[in-house]
Scaffold this active site. Structure first.
Site, PDB file in Angstrom:
ATOM      1  N   ARG A 191      -9.994 -12.003   1.874  1.00 24.64           N
ATOM      2  CA  ARG A 191     -10.775 -13.034   1.573  1.00 24.64           C
ATOM      3  C   ARG A 191     -10.115 -14.144   1.276  1.00 24.64           C
ATOM      4  O   ARG A 191     -10.790 -15.192   1.543  1.00 24.64           O
ATOM      5  CB  ARG A 191     -11.499 -12.528   0.119  1.00 24.64           C
ATOM      6  CG  ARG A 191     -10.321 -12.330  -0.890  1.00 24.64           C
ATOM      7  CD  ARG A 191     -10.891 -11.424  -2.108  1.00 24.64           C
ATOM      8  NE  ARG A 191     -10.955  -9.885  -1.980  1.00 24.64           N
ATOM      9  CZ  ARG A 191     -11.248  -9.179  -2.825  1.00 24.64           C
ATOM     10  NH1 ARG A 191     -11.942  -9.490  -3.799  1.00 24.64           N
ATOM     11  NH2 ARG A 191     -11.381  -8.006  -2.264  1.00 24.64           N
ATOM     12  N   LYS A 239       0.780  -1.222   0.120  1.00 23.87           N
ATOM     13  CA  LYS A 239       0.040  -0.161   0.064  1.00 23.87           C
ATOM     14  C   LYS A 239       0.862   1.333  -0.123  1.00 23.87           C
ATOM     15  O   LYS A 239       2.005   1.307   0.421  1.00 23.87           O
ATOM     16  CB  LYS A 239      -0.883   0.038   1.293  1.00 23.87           C
ATOM     17  CG  LYS A 239      -2.061  -1.030   1.238  1.00 23.87           C
ATOM     18  CD  LYS A 239      -2.684  -0.971   2.438  1.00 23.87           C
ATOM     19  CE  LYS A 239      -4.004  -1.833   2.555  1.00 23.87           C
ATOM     20  NZ  LYS A 239      -5.091  -1.698   1.760  1.00 23.87           N
TER      21      LYS A 239
END
Ligand code: BES
Ligand code: MN
Ligand code: ZN
Length: 496
Positions: A353, A279
């Site tokens: 996920r 990020k």
């Protein structure tokens, strides 16, 4: 913070302040019945002060009136609840929350009278619980790492002028439990990642089970044990991290056997750097909050013995940070989840996920009859619903409606988004059963939910994407900046 019932009338309670509620109207604010308990002189002085200050009683607006002469009463606070026509019970909670924040270090005690059914659309006992939640949630602070200001008063006692009633007492007790659970969740989210590690969360879970071994069971899998049981997806994410990952399995069992078993699954990424798809600096500033789903599960379990659901409840957390290292997953890697499905990793920043593929599979494998998961899953959900509202997805109408009701009663905002079947193909992989990112940037909250759905079979399941409301960039009516515990009280409502 303590809540006491007193049989004394409002003006005969010694405290730092008397609290009077008021509705906003076209002209003069409409004061609640506590006002009539004040002396005639005080009533007229207060009325003048309200006019002079142009106090309008907007929700959360306060007027402080200091009593001049010797009297048990030192000051009167009028607290606005907004317009009566627009009023919902959550407005009371939020107004009290604002007051609690304002007075946290200014007053030691506040006395009040419960609003009656002719004043607000609910019972006295429910109002008591709502007021307790307002005071407690609004008064929360995470000050572990701050120097203490010893001289300040601390708002610690709320005196309720009300006859001794079990209904009111129980409602207060329940609200206190709800807030304690929320505080634990907030503390865990606010805690730095270096402290709130997977081991820290696991030890906490073990400690919770130890307090009620008759009803709560806890088993923690370390890296080796998780490997043996086939959690390649979770361990793929955990691979890059030097901190030991932990797979936490909690289970509450009621005294009377029940077939129903609700699984609560929380995303437990203790820090999300993005992995090899790292990020930006700004993008990872608050990423210690990426275990907010896990914090909900632990918050709920910390009080579950006081709630005593009459069905079984599982708590499942795959806890690990998502780090960058020479050993990270890289795009193109394929991992196999516990349920046998293979996942192609195309972006290591879609890690939640991947870990949850294993925790959801685990819930199914271990006999859940119903699954609800909580995850700070997608920035896309924040684009869709903003920062305050959780996205709700479900394959089951009845469950979805139940959650909406519970969330509304808790004052925790949710909005349902579709599990659109036509979008399933967006998650297709050329080489594996599914890819961990879709081939489009549109509808990212939905495609993430559709990914999770692959791991819950046909069980009734709901997914709450709490990326927005789990962590607040600024103080809100019921929470300072930081972890909010959004979701905890919704779940508790589902357990009673
Ligand atoms: N933890 C983030 C989602 C997130 C973002 C939560 C901002 C709270 C605030 C998640 O792991 C993530 O990085 N999601 C990616 C998915 C993308 C790579 C498909 C996102 O939303 O950008
Ligand atoms: Mn991520
Ligand atoms: Zn994440």
């Amino acid at each position: 913070m303590q809540f006491e019932l007193s049989v004394n009338p409002l003006d005969q309670i010694s405290g730092d302040a008397i609290l009077i509620f008021a509705y906003q109207t076209e002209r003069h604010p409409k004061l609640f019945s506590g006002f009539n308990k004040l002396s005639i002189k005080l009533q007229s002085d207060l009325t003048k002060a309200i006019e002079t200050a142009r106090f309008t009683a907007k929700r959360g607006e306060t007027l402080d009136f200091y009593v001049q002469r010797d009297s048990l009463v030192k000051s009167v606070i009028v607290l606005g609840l907004g317009k009566k026509e627009e009023f919902v019970v959550d407005d009371l909670r939020r107004a009290v929350g604002v007051l609690s924040q304002k007075k946290r270090d200014k007053l030691a005690s506040i006395a009040l009278e419960l609003p009656g059914e002719s004043e607000i659309p609910t019972s006295k006992e429910e109002a008591a619980g709502i007021i307790v939640e307002g005071f407690m949630l609004g008064g929360y602070e995470f000050d572990r790492y701050k120097a203490k200001d010893k001289d300040n008063k601390i708002l610690s006692t709320i005196i309720i002028s009300e006859k001794n009633s079990d209904l009111v007492k129980n409602s207060i007790k329940k609200a206190e439990i709800y807030c304690r659970a929320t505080f634990l969740a907030r503390d865990l989210v606010n805690e730095q990642a270096a402290v709130a590690t997977p081991t820290y969360l696991a030890d906490l879970a073990v400690g919770i089970a130890k307090k009620d071994p008759k009803h709560i069971f806890c088993k923690v899998l370390d890296r080796k044990e998780a490997e043996r049981s086939g959690m390649e997806a979770f361990l793929g994410v955990a691979r890059a991290s030097d901190t030991e990952p932990k797979f936490i399995h909690l289970e509450y069992r009621p005294d009377k056997k029940s077939k129903r078993k609700l699984a609560l699954v929380g995303k437990g990424i203790t820090f999300d750097s993005g992995g090899i798809n790292v990020k930006t600096g700004d993008g990872m500033i608050d990423m210690k909050m990426d275990m907010s789903g896990a914090a909900i599960v632990l918050g709920v379990f910390s009080v579950i013995s006081g709630i005593k659901p009459d069905f079984s409840v599982m708590g499942i957390i795959a806890a690990t940070p998502n780090m960058v290292s020479g050993n990270s997953l890289v795009p193109g890697d394929v991992v196999r989840a516990l349920n046998g499905k293979t996942i192609e990793i195309l972006n290591t920043d879609a890690e939640g996920r991947v870990t949850m593929a294993d925790s959801l599979s685990f819930a199914v494998k271990n006999g859940a009859s119903e699954v609800i998961d909580f995850a700070t899953l997608t920035g896309a959900c924040m684009v869709a619903l903003g920062t305050d509202i959780a996205g709700l997805f479900s394959n089951n109408r009845e469950l979805a409606e139940r959650i909406k009701r519970a969330a509304f009663d808790a004052g925790e905002k949710v909005w349902e988004l579709p599990l659109e079947k036509d979008y399933r193909e967006l998650n297709k992989s050329e080489v594996a059963d599914i890819a961990n990112i879709p081939n489009t940037r549109y509808g990212g909250a939905i495609t993430a939910a559709l990914f999770l759905q692959e791991f819950v079979k046909d069980l009734p399941w709901a997914h709450l994407d709490i990326a927005g409301p789990a962590f607040s960039a600024k103080a809100t009516d019921l929470s300072p900046k930081g972890g909010t515990g959004h979701g905890v009280r919704t779940v508790l409502n589902l357990l009673i």
